[in-house]
Structures are given as structure tokens and as C-alpha cells.
Design a protein around this motif. Structure first.
Motif, PDB file in Angstrom:
ATOM      1  N   LEU A 156       0.820  -1.200   0.000  1.00  0.00           N
ATOM      2  CA  LEU A 156       0.000   0.000   0.000  1.00  0.00           C
ATOM      3  C   LEU A 156       0.862   1.262   0.000  1.00  0.00           C
ATOM      4  CD1 LEU A 156      -2.890  -1.012   2.447  1.00  0.00           C
ATOM      5  CD2 LEU A 156      -2.862  -1.045  -0.060  1.00  0.00           C
ATOM      6  N   ARG A 157       2.016   1.224   0.620  1.00  0.00           N
ATOM      7  CA  ARG A 157       2.917   2.389   0.564  1.00  0.00           C
ATOM      8  C   ARG A 157       3.426   2.607  -0.858  1.00  0.00           C
ATOM      9  NH1 ARG A 157       6.626   2.049   6.134  1.00  0.00           N
ATOM     10  NH2 ARG A 157       5.189   3.292   7.431  1.00  0.00           N
ATOM     11  N   THR A 180      -4.355   9.564   5.808  1.00  0.00           N
ATOM     12  CA  THR A 180      -4.717   9.561   7.232  1.00  0.00           C
ATOM     13  C   THR A 180      -5.482   8.294   7.613  1.00  0.00           C
ATOM     14  OG1 THR A 180      -4.798  11.976   7.233  1.00  0.00           O
ATOM     15  CG2 THR A 180      -5.962  10.841   9.012  1.00  0.00           C
ATOM     16  N   LYS A 181      -6.413   7.890   6.802  1.00  0.00           N
ATOM     17  CA  LYS A 181      -7.226   6.704   7.111  1.00  0.00           C
ATOM     18  C   LYS A 181      -6.393   5.420   7.061  1.00  0.00           C
ATOM     19  CE  LYS A 181     -11.144   8.928   7.527  1.00  0.00           C
ATOM     20  NZ  LYS A 181     -11.890   8.994   8.797  1.00  0.00           N
ATOM     21  N   ILE A 182      -5.601   5.264   6.016  1.00  0.00           N
ATOM     22  CA  ILE A 182      -4.814   4.031   5.904  1.00  0.00           C
ATOM     23  C   ILE A 182      -3.672   4.034   6.915  1.00  0.00           C
ATOM     24  CG2 ILE A 182      -3.386   2.641   4.361  1.00  0.00           C
ATOM     25  CD1 ILE A 182      -5.115   3.449   2.079  1.00  0.00           C
ATOM     26  N   PHE A 186      -2.699   1.069   9.536  1.00  0.00           N
ATOM     27  CA  PHE A 186      -1.377   0.523   9.831  1.00  0.00           C
ATOM     28  C   PHE A 186      -1.137   0.447  11.339  1.00  0.00           C
ATOM     29  CE2 PHE A 186       0.740   1.872   5.549  1.00  0.00           C
ATOM     30  CZ  PHE A 186       0.017   0.875   4.911  1.00  0.00           C
ATOM     31  N   VAL A 187      -1.606   1.471  12.072  1.00  0.00           N
ATOM     32  CA  VAL A 187      -1.432   1.462  13.528  1.00  0.00           C
ATOM     33  C   VAL A 187      -2.186   0.280  14.135  1.00  0.00           C
ATOM     34  CG1 VAL A 187      -1.907   2.722  15.662  1.00  0.00           C
ATOM     35  CG2 VAL A 187      -1.027   3.942  13.663  1.00  0.00           C
ATOM     36  N   PHE A 188      -3.383   0.033  13.682  1.00  0.00           N
ATOM     37  CA  PHE A 188      -4.178  -1.089  14.194  1.00  0.00           C
ATOM     38  C   PHE A 188      -3.663  -2.432  13.697  1.00  0.00           C
ATOM     39  CE2 PHE A 188      -8.496   1.072  15.268  1.00  0.00           C
ATOM     40  CZ  PHE A 188      -7.860   1.779  16.269  1.00  0.00           C
ATOM     41  N   LEU A 189      -2.810  -2.409  12.673  1.00  0.00           N
ATOM     42  CA  LEU A 189      -2.294  -3.660  12.139  1.00  0.00           C
ATOM     43  C   LEU A 189      -1.183  -4.242  13.011  1.00  0.00           C
ATOM     44  CD1 LEU A 189      -2.750  -5.477   9.638  1.00  0.00           C
ATOM     45  CD2 LEU A 189      -0.917  -4.217   8.474  1.00  0.00           C
ATOM     46  N   ASN A 190      -0.674  -3.472  13.945  1.00  0.00           N
ATOM     47  CA  ASN A 190       0.365  -3.975  14.847  1.00  0.00           C
ATOM     48  C   ASN A 190      -0.149  -5.172  15.645  1.00  0.00           C
ATOM     49  OD1 ASN A 190       2.771  -2.397  14.497  1.00  0.00           O
ATOM     50  ND2 ASN A 190       1.652  -0.650  15.339  1.00  0.00           N
ATOM     51  N   ALA A 237     -14.884  -0.067   9.159  1.00  0.00           N
ATOM     52  CA  ALA A 237     -15.625   1.111   8.697  1.00  0.00           C
ATOM     53  C   ALA A 237     -14.765   2.362   8.637  1.00  0.00           C
ATOM     54  CB  ALA A 237     -16.830   1.343   9.611  1.00  0.00           C
ATOM     55  N   TYR A 238     -13.765   2.495   9.521  1.00  0.00           N
ATOM     56  CA  TYR A 238     -12.959   3.715   9.577  1.00  0.00           C
ATOM     57  C   TYR A 238     -12.065   3.857   8.340  1.00  0.00           C
ATOM     58  CZ  TYR A 238      -9.399   7.033  11.159  1.00  0.00           C
ATOM     59  OH  TYR A 238      -8.528   8.105  11.257  1.00  0.00           O
ATOM     60  N   TRP A 239     -11.395   2.796   7.940  1.00  0.00           N
ATOM     61  CA  TRP A 239     -10.405   2.883   6.874  1.00  0.00           C
ATOM     62  C   TRP A 239     -10.814   2.222   5.560  1.00  0.00           C
ATOM     63  CZ3 TRP A 239      -9.564  -2.151   5.793  1.00  0.00           C
ATOM     64  CH2 TRP A 239      -9.669  -3.090   6.825  1.00  0.00           C
TER      65      TRP A 239
END
Length: 249
Positions: A156-157, A180-182, A186-190, A237-239
Motif C-alpha cells: 500500500l505504501r 490519514t485513514k490508511i 497501519f497502527v491497528f495492524l500492529n 468502517a474507519y479505513w
């Protein structure tokens, strides 16, 4: 002779043919047709028999009682008559051979309306936790992303940087919102558990989606997007709208 002179001449009416019935008197009053004359009871018939059943007066209408609020739909004890309508609890339907009325199944999903076990609405569920608002694709902390999901970040980057370099004006502003959304995704993907981390099934589906992006398999990409939006919408729903937009660019 004088009497006969003052008496007006009145011709004689012929008798009815073959019956010999004399003609009616000229001053007789003919009955008026169409007038109803009520007949009174004949006293000579005597009183009515003792065992005659008199007609009972009609009973007054008593509306059924459906209970007061908080009584669970039960009728009031003072209502001793039969209910005019079947009960909403489904008992009457079951006795008549019909299936009982079953309430709505309890629903308690994040991001949707909540219902208690009895089916009553108790308010909306809390929103899904949101990542930091300053997270972006470039600066998001991905130090604890599982190794099998690391290709999500790299793919994605690369896609974002390629599209951003070829964009200008309004498109770059749109891409800033997508970043900002993606970045939050990434933060939640940790690695971790709970609602501040992407679940294993969603992360696995994102990894397969990125593999299909590198292979140019648009059908598989769309299939994974549909799977995530259908089965994991509260979590994504957020991203998800930004991810779908970036994939389509």
C-alpha cells in the motif's frame, strides 16, 4: 208527486255479473289503500303462557383489557370476560395450530443498534475505537506488524507513493485524506488483541488482497474487498472506504 219531483234521479247500478251482489251505496266511504292500521292484542285470547321465555336485553359492550405498561402484556385481573383478540405472546396462536410468535433475535454488534435479550432497543452501541488522527501512511508505527502481514504495509505504501507522485491539485488533497485513514489502519495492524488491533481474519484477507494487487488480478481484489465489507464492516468502517479508493486509483 211533489216528493218525487224534488228527489234527484239516481240510476240503478247493475248487479255484478253472475253474482247478484247489489251495488254499493253512493255515500259509502271507500277504504284508503296503503295505510297500515296496527292491530291491538285481542283480550279474548287470554294472558301468555307462564313458561314463555322473555327476550333478554342486549349486554353492554366491554372492551378487552390488554394490561398496563410494565405488566408484560398480561391482561388485568378485573377482566373476567374472554379477550376479543388473540394475545400477542403467541399462546393463542399455538393453541389454534399456528406457530408461536418469536421475538427478534438479540443483536449486540459494535457500531450497530443494541437490543436486550427481550428484543427491546437499549440504544446505539459504542463506536469502534479510532486510531490517532495524526497517523499517516508515511509515519505510522508498524514496528510490531506480524511478518506474514508486512506485505500489506509495503504494497500500500508503494501504491500510494506512485499515485501521489503523478497527482496534482485536488487529487493530492484527496490522497492526503486517504493517507490519514490508511495510516490509522497501519497502527491497528500492529500485533495485539482487542478492538485497537485488526483481527487475524481481516489481516489475512488484506494480505491476500495485496498479493492480488501485485499480480494484477482485479477479480480477486474485488472479492476480498467484498468479503471485508460484508463480514467485518464494524471493524473496517474507519479505513475501508479509503482503502477501496486507493486500490481503484
Amino acid at each position: 208527486q211533489a216528493y218525487q219531483q224534488h228527489q234527484p234521479h239516481q240510476p240503478r247500478q247493475p248487479a255484478a255479473f253472475g253474482l247478484g251482489v247489489p251495488a254499493p251505496h253512493p255515500n259509502a266511504t271507500a277504504p284508503q289503500p296503503g295505510l297500515f292500521t296496527p292491530q291491538t292484542a285481542d283480550a279474548s285470547l287470554g294472558p301468555p303462557p307462564a313458561n314463555a321465555t322473555p327476550h333478554a336485553p342486549p349486554l353492554p359492550f366491554v372492551p378487552p383489557s390488554f394490561g398496563t405498561p410494565g405488566s408484560g402484556g398480561r391482561s388485568s385481573p378485573s377482566n373476567t370476560g374472554k379477550p376479543m383478540h388473540p394475545s400477542s405472546s403467541g399462546v393463542a396462536g399455538a393453541s389454534a395450530g399456528l406457530p408461536p410468535i418469536v421475538g427478534a433475535p438479540p443483536i449486540s454488534l459494535r457500531g450497530r443498534e443494541k437490543y436486550c435479550s427481550g428484543g427491546a432497543w437499549v440504544g446505539p452501541a459504542p463506536e469502534w475505537p479510532k486510531p490517532p488522527a495524526d497517523a499517516t501512511i508515511a509515519n505510522a508505527d508498524v514496528s510490531r506488524v506480524r511478518s506474514r502481514h508486512a506485505r500489506i504495509v509495503s504494497t500500500l505504501r508503494e501504491k500510494f507513493e506512485a499515485v501521489y507522485a503523478a497527482s496534482a491539485g485536488a487529487r493530492k488533497k484527496e490522497l492526503d485524506g486517504i493517507s490519514t485513514k490508511i495510516g490509522g489502519m497501519f497502527v491497528f495492524l500492529n500485533e495485539g488483541e482487542g478492538e485497537t488491533h485488526i483481527s487475524g481474519p481481516v489481516a489475512d484477507s488484506l494480505a491476500a488482497l495485496c498479493d492480488a494487487m501485485r499480480a494484477g488480478d482485479a477479480a480477486t481484489v474485488n472479492a476480498h474487498l467484498l468479503h471485508v465489507s460484508t463480514h467485518h464492516w464494524e471493524e473496517a468502517a474507519y479505513w475501508f472506504p479509503s482503502l477501496k479508493r486507493l486500490v481503484k486509483l
